[in-house]
Design an enzyme around this catalytic site. Sequence first.
Site, PDB file in Angstrom:
ATOM      1  N   ARG A  19      -2.999  -1.968  -3.265  1.00 47.46           N
ATOM      2  CA  ARG A  19      -3.673  -1.263  -3.245  1.00 47.46           C
ATOM      3  C   ARG A  19      -3.705  -0.004  -4.031  1.00 47.46           C
ATOM      4  O   ARG A  19      -2.818   1.365  -4.101  1.00 47.46           O
ATOM      5  CB  ARG A  19      -3.941  -0.622  -1.767  1.00 47.46           C
ATOM      6  CG  ARG A  19      -5.133   0.040  -1.609  1.00 47.46           C
ATOM      7  CD  ARG A  19      -5.341   0.461  -0.067  1.00 47.46           C
ATOM      8  NE  ARG A  19      -6.537   1.341  -0.008  1.00 47.46           N
ATOM      9  CZ  ARG A  19      -6.519   2.746   1.042  1.00 47.46           C
ATOM     10  NH1 ARG A  19      -4.591   2.719   1.764  1.00 47.46           N
ATOM     11  NH2 ARG A  19      -7.975   3.072   1.181  1.00 47.46           N
TER      12      ARG A  19
ATOM     13  N   ASN B  30      -8.093   7.614   9.762  1.00 54.51           N
ATOM     14  CA  ASN B  30      -7.473   8.922   9.204  1.00 54.51           C
ATOM     15  C   ASN B  30      -8.948   9.179   8.143  1.00 54.51           C
ATOM     16  O   ASN B  30      -9.322  10.544   8.530  1.00 54.51           O
ATOM     17  CB  ASN B  30      -6.050   8.704   9.039  1.00 54.51           C
ATOM     18  CG  ASN B  30      -5.458   9.958   9.619  1.00 54.51           C
ATOM     19  OD1 ASN B  30      -5.646  10.793  10.245  1.00 54.51           O
ATOM     20  ND2 ASN B  30      -4.353  10.392  10.228  1.00 54.51           N
TER      21      ASN B  30
ATOM     22  N   HIS C 292     -12.577   3.441   0.055  1.00 51.89           N
ATOM     23  CA  HIS C 292     -12.711   2.185   1.161  1.00 51.89           C
ATOM     24  C   HIS C 292     -13.121   0.860   0.834  1.00 51.89           C
ATOM     25  O   HIS C 292     -13.553   0.020   2.117  1.00 51.89           O
ATOM     26  CB  HIS C 292     -12.906   2.679   3.045  1.00 51.89           C
ATOM     27  CG  HIS C 292     -12.155   3.514   3.893  1.00 51.89           C
ATOM     28  ND1 HIS C 292     -12.318   4.827   3.845  1.00 51.89           N
ATOM     29  CD2 HIS C 292     -10.618   4.142   3.678  1.00 51.89           C
ATOM     30  CE1 HIS C 292     -11.822   5.917   4.469  1.00 51.89           C
ATOM     31  NE2 HIS C 292     -10.799   5.317   3.783  1.00 51.89           N
TER      32      HIS C 292
ATOM     33  N   ASN D  91       0.635  -1.328   0.342  1.00 46.75           N
ATOM     34  CA  ASN D  91       0.117   0.142  -0.191  1.00 46.75           C
ATOM     35  C   ASN D  91       0.811   1.601  -0.026  1.00 46.75           C
ATOM     36  O   ASN D  91       1.284   1.495   1.127  1.00 46.75           O
ATOM     37  CB  ASN D  91      -0.711  -0.294   1.373  1.00 46.75           C
ATOM     38  CG  ASN D  91      -1.766   1.352   1.117  1.00 46.75           C
ATOM     39  OD1 ASN D  91      -1.922   1.973   0.501  1.00 46.75           O
ATOM     40  ND2 ASN D  91      -2.571   1.236   1.997  1.00 46.75           N
TER      41      ASN D  91
ATOM     42  N   GLU E 259      -8.005  -4.852   5.706  1.00 47.78           N
ATOM     43  CA  GLU E 259      -7.919  -5.193   3.757  1.00 47.78           C
ATOM     44  C   GLU E 259      -7.257  -5.652   3.534  1.00 47.78           C
ATOM     45  O   GLU E 259      -7.220  -6.153   2.711  1.00 47.78           O
ATOM     46  CB  GLU E 259      -7.446  -3.137   3.929  1.00 47.78           C
ATOM     47  CG  GLU E 259      -8.823  -2.890   4.134  1.00 47.78           C
ATOM     48  CD  GLU E 259      -8.593  -0.804   4.132  1.00 47.78           C
ATOM     49  OE1 GLU E 259      -8.091  -0.504   5.587  1.00 47.78           O
ATOM     50  OE2 GLU E 259      -8.783   0.255   3.368  1.00 47.78           O
TER      51      GLU E 259
ATOM     52  N   ARG F 269      -9.193  15.790   6.706  1.00 48.65           N
ATOM     53  CA  ARG F 269     -10.321  16.253   5.350  1.00 48.65           C
ATOM     54  C   ARG F 269     -11.615  16.732   5.685  1.00 48.65           C
ATOM     55  O   ARG F 269     -12.546  16.079   6.875  1.00 48.65           O
ATOM     56  CB  ARG F 269     -10.546  14.897   4.395  1.00 48.65           C
ATOM     57  CG  ARG F 269      -9.035  14.652   3.606  1.00 48.65           C
ATOM     58  CD  ARG F 269      -9.296  13.459   2.735  1.00 48.65           C
ATOM     59  NE  ARG F 269      -8.571  12.679   3.129  1.00 48.65           N
ATOM     60  CZ  ARG F 269      -8.630  10.854   2.702  1.00 48.65           C
ATOM     61  NH1 ARG F 269     -10.050  10.379   2.097  1.00 48.65           N
ATOM     62  NH2 ARG F 269      -7.954   9.993   3.441  1.00 48.65           N
TER      63      ARG F 269
ATOM     64  N   PHE G  10      -7.597  11.015  17.525  1.00 46.41           N
ATOM     65  CA  PHE G  10      -8.181  10.883  18.508  1.00 46.41           C
ATOM     66  C   PHE G  10      -7.889  11.050  20.135  1.00 46.41           C
ATOM     67  O   PHE G  10      -8.705  11.344  20.980  1.00 46.41           O
ATOM     68  CB  PHE G  10      -9.198  10.064  17.991  1.00 46.41           C
ATOM     69  CG  PHE G  10      -9.962  10.713  17.876  1.00 46.41           C
ATOM     70  CD1 PHE G  10     -10.018  10.692  15.698  1.00 46.41           C
ATOM     71  CD2 PHE G  10     -11.664  10.667  18.017  1.00 46.41           C
ATOM     72  CE1 PHE G  10     -11.078  11.522  15.261  1.00 46.41           C
ATOM     73  CE2 PHE G  10     -12.487  11.585  16.841  1.00 46.41           C
ATOM     74  CZ  PHE G  10     -12.224  11.592  15.634  1.00 46.41           C
ATOM     75  N   ARG G  11      -6.507  10.099  20.540  1.00 43.67           N
ATOM     76  CA  ARG G  11      -6.004   9.864  21.842  1.00 43.67           C
ATOM     77  C   ARG G  11      -5.806  11.014  21.914  1.00 43.67           C
ATOM     78  O   ARG G  11      -6.178  11.306  23.493  1.00 43.67           O
ATOM     79  CB  ARG G  11      -5.028   8.506  21.558  1.00 43.67           C
ATOM     80  CG  ARG G  11      -5.372   7.283  21.496  1.00 43.67           C
ATOM     81  CD  ARG G  11      -4.177   6.637  21.186  1.00 43.67           C
ATOM     82  NE  ARG G  11      -4.184   6.740  19.718  1.00 43.67           N
ATOM     83  CZ  ARG G  11      -3.906   5.732  19.288  1.00 43.67           C
ATOM     84  NH1 ARG G  11      -2.653   4.718  19.526  1.00 43.67           N
ATOM     85  NH2 ARG G  11      -3.079   6.431  18.156  1.00 43.67           N
TER      86      ARG G  11
HETATM   87  P1  ADP Z   1      -5.433   5.266   8.009  1.00 37.17           P
HETATM   88  O1  ADP Z   1      -6.711   6.018   7.690  1.00 37.17           O
HETATM   89  O2  ADP Z   1      -4.386   5.447   8.567  1.00 37.17           O
HETATM   90  O3  ADP Z   1      -5.442   3.897   8.270  1.00 37.17           O
HETATM   91  P2  ADP Z   1      -6.627   4.340  10.769  1.00 37.17           P
HETATM   92  O4  ADP Z   1      -7.464   3.523  10.727  1.00 37.17           O
HETATM   93  O5  ADP Z   1      -4.495   3.261  11.347  1.00 37.17           O
HETATM   94  O6  ADP Z   1      -6.066   5.312   9.682  1.00 37.17           O
HETATM   95  O7  ADP Z   1      -6.492   4.884  12.130  1.00 37.17           O
HETATM   96  C1  ADP Z   1      -6.187   5.860  12.435  1.00 37.17           C
HETATM   97  C2  ADP Z   1      -7.133   7.057  14.120  1.00 37.17           C
HETATM   98  O8  ADP Z   1      -7.339   5.910  14.410  1.00 37.17           O
HETATM   99  C3  ADP Z   1      -5.257   8.046  14.406  1.00 37.17           C
HETATM  100  O9  ADP Z   1      -4.958   8.783  13.840  1.00 37.17           O
HETATM  101  C4  ADP Z   1      -6.510   7.800  15.521  1.00 37.17           C
HETATM  102  O10 ADP Z   1      -7.087   9.744  15.644  1.00 37.17           O
HETATM  103  C5  ADP Z   1      -7.258   6.619  16.038  1.00 37.17           C
HETATM  104  N1  ADP Z   1      -7.347   6.054  17.057  1.00 37.17           N
HETATM  105  C6  ADP Z   1      -6.354   4.683  17.196  1.00 37.17           C
HETATM  106  N2  ADP Z   1      -5.892   4.152  18.328  1.00 37.17           N
HETATM  107  C7  ADP Z   1      -6.856   4.839  18.908  1.00 37.17           C
HETATM  108  C8  ADP Z   1      -7.187   4.668  20.236  1.00 37.17           C
HETATM  109  N3  ADP Z   1      -6.696   3.197  21.269  1.00 37.17           N
HETATM  110  N4  ADP Z   1      -8.395   5.784  20.103  1.00 37.17           N
HETATM  111  C9  ADP Z   1      -8.458   6.459  19.908  1.00 37.17           C
HETATM  112  N5  ADP Z   1      -8.802   6.578  18.448  1.00 37.17           N
HETATM  113  C10 ADP Z   1      -7.450   5.643  18.326  1.00 37.17           C
END
Ligand code: ADP
Length: 378
Positions: free
Chosen positions: A71, A191, A160, A7, A364, A221, A263-264
């Site tokens: 991908r 994200n 997606h 990817n 994925e 975004r 989000f953390r």
């Molecule tokens: P991508 O779209 O880059 O594949 P992911 O599906 O890996 O993204 O999601 C990434 C996002 O998930 C991070 O930016 C964060 O906001 C959120 N995230 C990851 N772990 C946690 C967690 N334990 N609690 C809250 N949000 C989380």
Amino acid sequence: MTVLVINSGSSSLKYAVVKPDTGEFLADGIVERIGEGPIADHDAALRAAFDALAAEGLHLDELGLVAVGHRVVHGGQTFYRPTVIDDALVAKLEELSPLAPLHNPPALLGIQVARKLLPELPHIAVFDTAFFHDLPEAASTYAIDHDLAQQWKIRRYGFHGTSHEYVSRQAAEFLGKPHDSLNQIVLHLGNGASASALSGGRPVDTSMGLTPMEGLVMGTRSGDVDPGVIMYLWRTAGMSVEEIETLLNRRSGVLGVGGQNDFRKLHELIESGDQNAQLAYDVYIHRLRKYVGAYLAVLGRADVISFTAGVGENDAAVRRDALSGLTGLGIEIDEGLNAERSKQARRISTPDSPVTVLVVPTNEELAIARSCADVVTS
Ligand code: ADP
């Protein structure tokens, strides 16, 4: 039998070595900061990935690789089945790049270097748009001049798709029901973020459009904005098209409003009393609830709503706030189940909730590996 899944993004390259039959991951990783320091380009990134595999004792010629799966974000109108990559396909994908200027060019770079380094293997493109290829016209059509839309292939493509399909199949398996017997809403909240509505196993709507910018509020975004905002920024604020594109893709969403897209960390800011972070969270939740409501109306009735991806799988507060107070619509979350942490698919609704709500980890890479295995064995 194993598949190498790649990817390739503009500044990072994710890779995984997957056994499609068992779902086992022999290795996976990410090479980041491409273009900075020692990783000068995508060629160096893929070589770094191979070095990392070798350091784990995984040598590509000993892994039983049958294909390399790539991908690709945008397949346009033409490509939706997993497709073996040859020079002609690369040329056609280059023609599609204007539809996805931020995503397809780096995927093409990944394809080029991987074909060069692994020339003896079939390389297969798996498209993020594929699952939504047959969206009903009412959902895929923008209400703009018909001829112009046709000429420029302007429609809602959706993205997606690999994740929405995988998660919806996992949800059906979890419930022990045929995929095509269920009405589903899938909320992919990473994200990037998107929602989809499925009826009888087929998507009937999804929140992303011509590009992955439409729909939900995302990490960086904007999601839906009045198109008038763009003209206003251009005409009155004096911003260029490139500046507006960067604004809406990289400086908007939760980051743009709240100063943080993880989000953390957003929750930490909220707890420290940061008003902008709170507003960003509220805007995010408000949009998510609007889409859930809209898709319930599109479907008429939903059997299951699934949360997936980084935020959807991990953030219990987002799940609770997205669906709280919806008992009138048949949705009742169990706070205790919702708060539990697990890597498995799990139910978070009460036993009596007419709509089942699940958390379903997406995968994925596995879905791409399985698509590739189907192509090489067929
Ligand atoms: P991508 O779209 O880059 O594949 P992911 O599906 O890996 O993204 O999601 C990434 C996002 O998930 C991070 O930016 C964060 O906001 C959120 N995230 C990851 N772990 C946690 C967690 N334990 N609690 C809250 N949000 C989380």
